[in-house]
Design a protein around this motif. Structure first.
Motif, PDB file in Angstrom:
ATOM      1  N   ASP A 118       0.829  -1.210   0.000  1.00  7.67           N
ATOM      2  CA  ASP A 118       0.000   0.000   0.000  1.00  7.67           C
ATOM      3  C   ASP A 118       0.862   1.258   0.000  1.00  7.67           C
ATOM      4  O   ASP A 118       0.556   2.237  -0.688  1.00  7.67           O
ATOM      5  N   ALA A 119       1.949   1.251   0.744  1.00  5.24           N
ATOM      6  CA  ALA A 119       2.831   2.424   0.811  1.00  5.24           C
ATOM      7  C   ALA A 119       3.480   2.707  -0.542  1.00  5.24           C
ATOM      8  O   ALA A 119       3.505   3.855  -0.990  1.00  5.24           O
ATOM      9  N   VAL A 120       3.981   1.682  -1.201  1.00  6.17           N
ATOM     10  CA  VAL A 120       4.701   1.904  -2.459  1.00  6.17           C
ATOM     11  C   VAL A 120       3.776   2.132  -3.650  1.00  6.17           C
ATOM     12  O   VAL A 120       4.240   2.485  -4.732  1.00  6.17           O
ATOM     13  N   THR A 121       2.487   1.954  -3.432  1.00  5.94           N
ATOM     14  CA  THR A 121       1.528   2.242  -4.497  1.00  5.94           C
ATOM     15  C   THR A 121       0.664   3.459  -4.161  1.00  5.94           C
ATOM     16  O   THR A 121      -0.308   3.737  -4.860  1.00  5.94           O
ATOM     17  N   GLY A 122       1.022   4.178  -3.100  1.00  8.36           N
ATOM     18  CA  GLY A 122       0.335   5.413  -2.764  1.00  8.36           C
ATOM     19  C   GLY A 122      -0.976   5.253  -2.031  1.00  8.36           C
ATOM     20  O   GLY A 122      -1.750   6.197  -1.925  1.00  8.36           O
ATOM     21  N   ARG A 123      -1.249   4.060  -1.504  1.00  7.33           N
ATOM     22  CA  ARG A 123      -2.516   3.832  -0.811  1.00  7.33           C
ATOM     23  C   ARG A 123      -2.392   3.873   0.714  1.00  7.33           C
ATOM     24  O   ARG A 123      -3.378   3.675   1.400  1.00  7.33           O
TER      25      ARG A 123
END
Length: 136
Positions: A118-123
């Protein structure tokens, strides 16, 4: 030796017999709600994914310790996982024939793995600074 024994990865020890890292990844042991990983003073590469997981784990409320630990700590851990650019967050199911935890991805690794994605995909709020805006 690891590959000849049927493993995908080797866990490396330092010159005093403490856990250092895997051959291409950093390593974490989980006991309860505490994550332990070798300290930066150990002979390890201070990986970007390692640092990312440390930040995420703290935000999720886990206790994080960067310290030396013996190989035996891996064998009695509830969960063990590796981090790296290609590996991202990868659970370890057994070490030298000793099953780690339940022998499959545990709840802490699952939560960290999900939060990392989620962090590396902006979520995941709070980690937007990790991302580079893209414009076509």
């Amino acid at each position: 030796a690891a590959i000849l024994s049927g493993y995908d990865e080797a866990i490396l020890l330092d010159d005093q017999g403490y856990v250092a890292e895997a051959s291409g990844e950093n390593i974490f042991a989980i006991k309860g709600s505490r994550l332990t990983t070798p300290a930066p003073s150990s002979p390890i590469l201070e990986g970007i994914t390692r640092d990312s997981v440390l930040q995420i784990a703290k935000q999720l409320g886990y206790e994080v310790k960067e310290q030396r630990f013996a190989r035996e700590a891996l064998l009695v851990a509830d969960e063990v996982f590796l981090t790296g650019t290609a590996a991202e967050v990868t659970p370890v199911r057994d070490i030298d024939g000793v099953v780690v935890g339940s022998g499959s991805r545990g709840p802490v690794v699952e939560r960290i793995q999900s939060a990392y994605r989620d962090a590396v995909t902006g979520r995941l709020a709070g980690f937007e600074r990790w991302l580079t805006p893209y414009s076509a």
